[in-house]
Design an enzyme around this catalytic site. Structure first.
Site, PDB file in Angstrom:
ATOM      1  N   ASP A 162     -46.134 -26.602 -16.168  1.00 43.53           N
ATOM      2  CA  ASP A 162     -45.201 -27.595 -15.664  1.00 43.53           C
ATOM      3  C   ASP A 162     -44.852 -28.657 -16.694  1.00 43.53           C
ATOM      4  O   ASP A 162     -45.683 -29.491 -17.044  1.00 43.53           O
ATOM      5  CB  ASP A 162     -45.760 -28.257 -14.403  1.00 43.53           C
ATOM      6  CG  ASP A 162     -44.671 -29.052 -13.693  1.00 43.53           C
ATOM      7  OD1 ASP A 162     -43.522 -29.060 -14.194  1.00 43.53           O
ATOM      8  OD2 ASP A 162     -44.963 -29.665 -12.658  1.00 43.53           O
ATOM      9  N   ASP A 222     -35.673 -29.578 -18.267  1.00 43.97           N
ATOM     10  CA  ASP A 222     -36.801 -29.248 -17.408  1.00 43.97           C
ATOM     11  C   ASP A 222     -36.900 -27.743 -17.196  1.00 43.97           C
ATOM     12  O   ASP A 222     -36.072 -27.154 -16.515  1.00 43.97           O
ATOM     13  CB  ASP A 222     -36.647 -29.966 -16.067  1.00 43.97           C
ATOM     14  CG  ASP A 222     -37.823 -29.694 -15.145  1.00 43.97           C
ATOM     15  OD1 ASP A 222     -38.878 -29.251 -15.628  1.00 43.97           O
ATOM     16  OD2 ASP A 222     -37.679 -29.923 -13.924  1.00 43.97           O
TER      17      ASP A 222
END
Ligand code: NAG
Ligand code: NAG
Ligand code: NAG
Length: 485
Positions: free
Chosen positions: A137, A363
């Site tokens: 992540d 992201d």
């Protein structure tokens, strides 16, 4: 001579196919291999390798559209949490500590720690090293694994290191390098506040505890420790990263981490794995994502150190500044605007300004590209015009889809992200006019209400190499097939 050529050509094809399917293998065979590079395979959530482990719902998905819908739903949740995090700013820490007083509106945690990324990575923890499958992540700072500690000879309700739902459990007592962070330490009381350490400290040597609650109801509870993470190097050797901050998660609530043994923190932060690992390899890491909407079985690579593939791309590589402290722990960039077909769109400058409620992050944990409304509207209008001759389809949750029979990509005006320092990112058309079903394409953007952060997701980033230089504070990018040629 001819014969030898044929043989070596076949050998090359053989190598290339190994390279495509098992990215790690080729590295051993190259004599000029740089030893100072570490490579991890990024496995997509929908990869056949993860069948039955990650997805709770019907698997495999019946259709590509179902897969894409699932990605979009995740994006929306992830964005909602990210934004809450940003709005609450520094306030979230005190909010956290007030517990019961927390109003319903205040986020319980940051999107930063949402842990819902789309890629998984296998890493080895402890001495001796045990393998775990973690969610990679880019929006998390903390790395944690499902874990038991202080059990002695008891089995701590795990069966041979597995939980009832088949996830692996780290038995920390068995690791000689596992060292808890005491709750009385400055590290616990000050530094780890950012990572939701708790004030609870019954005895000075009690491990520093954390309690992450997530907006979707998921939570991870445990305590902090230092331990060793072992990683494979591209020269075939292994390397141990000592004293990496790891969360020993004793219990989780909710569905947020389904199928994973924990989370690997790749965000920018003092204690993130990315920062620690990059520190050993020239403060650089890079990744290259293949088109995961295609059925191909090619692995994505996360590389710490200087990416060897980059050298062949140096001519095309462009760099832009990373704003490392604008929307922590995300990697933010400074966008000047978006053009379509060479025409700069009219988008208010606040949209790109993190200090005014906007800003943009790269992201890898989001799939589509999420644009704040004042950017979304002009982008959609311009793209819709270019595909208006095709029959429109209604495929929720997308706003605009069309029947793509006879679609010719090269006739679509190209979309370009312009950065304030002059760099230009021109993604392939398939990264924003995406295939969602046979003969059906959709404009791959999601609208988010202003004010909010815009997100360049992993589909937009695909088929490019992205190299983050954490010391210079830049990100370089160049088109790439993402196979190891
Ligand atoms: C944990 O590791 C950090 C370095 O990453 C070090 O500063 C700290 O002293 C270590 N703490 C313990 C308890 O081992
Ligand atoms: C996909 O790749 C994995 C290893 O990366 C391999 O085990 C698996 O057999 C491959 N599947 C297909 C269908 O090629
Ligand atoms: C797409 O359009 C370009 C430019 O008009 C043309 O050269 C190309 O042949 C077309 N491709 C297809 C598959 O029709």
């Amino acid at each position: 001579m001819m014969k030898w050529r044929t043989v070596s050509l076949l050998f090359m094809i053989f190598l290339l196919s190994i390279c495509s399917f098992h990215g790690l293998v080729l590295a051993h065979d190259l004599p000029q291999e740089e030893p100072d590079m570490m490579r991890l395979e990024l496995i997509h959530r929908h990869s056949p390798q993860l069948i039955g482990t990650v997805h709770g719902g019907p698997w495999p998905f019946k259709t590509r559209l179902e897969r894409v819908k699932e990605l979009v739903e995740r994006d929306i949740v992830r964005h909602r949490v990210t934004i809450s995090h940003k709005r609450s700013g520094q306030g979230r820490l005190s909010t956290r500590r007030k517990d019961s007083e927390t109003s319903a509106e205040m986020p319980m945690s940051s999107g930063a720690d949402y842990g819902t990324g789309q890629y998984f990575v296998q890493v080895k923890v402890g001495k001796p090293a045990r393998a775990f499958l973690l969610i990679a992540d880019a929006g998390s700072e903390l790395t944690w694994v499902n874990c038991r500690y202080g059990c002695g000879s008891k089995n701590c309700n795990t069966h041979k290191g597995r939980l009832r739902n088949h996830r692996r459990v780290y038995l920390a007592d068995r690791s000689s390098s596992f060292e808890t962070i005491p709750c009385l330490s400055k590290m616990c009381k000050i530094e780890l506040m950012n990572l939701f350490s708790l004030a609870r400290c019954p005895t000075p040597s009690t491990p520093c505890a954390y309690d992450y609650s997530y907006l979707d109801g998921s939570a991870a509870l445990g305590f902090f420790a230092n331990d060793t993470i072992t990683v494979g190097l591209t020269n075939g050797r292994k390397m141990m990263l000592e004293n990496v901050l790891i969360g020993c998660t004793e219990s989780t609530r909710g569905q947020g981490f389904k199928g994973a043994d924990g989370v690997l923190g790749l965000g920018y932060g003092k204690h993130s794995f990315a920062r620690k690992a990059a520190g050993k390899f020239g403060d650089k890491f890079s990744y290259c994502l293949v088109d995961h909407l295609s059925p191909k079985n090619i692995s994505n690579q996360l590389i710490f150190g200087t990416n060897r593939n980059k050298h062949s791309l140096t001519r095309n590589i462009q760099h832009t500044k990373l704003l490392l402290n604008a929307i922590p722990p995300f990697y933010a960039v400074n966008i000047l605007g978006i053009s379509i077909g060479g025409v700069m769109l009219r988008i208010p400058t606040e949209v790109w300004d993190a200090s005014l409620g906007g800003g943009t992050i790269l992201d890898s944990g989001s799939s589509l590209t999420l644009l704040a409304e004042p950017a979304y509207n002009p982008v959609m209008t311009a793209l819709q015009m270019s595909v208006s001759t095709y029959e429109r389809l209604d495929l929720k949750p997308f706003e605009y889809c069309f029947k793509s029979t006879g679609f010719n990509e090269s006739l679509v005006p190209r979309l370009v992200f312009h950065f304030t320092d002059g760099a230009r990112f021109e993604p392939p058309v398939k990264s924003y006019i995406i295939d969602v079903a046979p003969e059906s394409k959709c404009l791959g953007f999601v609208s988010v209400i202003w004010p909010s952060t815009s997100i360049i997701g992993n589909i937009m980033q695909q088929n490019n190499l992205w190299e983050f230089d954490l010391v210079r504070g830049t990100v370089g990018f160049a088109p790439s097939s993402c196979t190891c040629t």
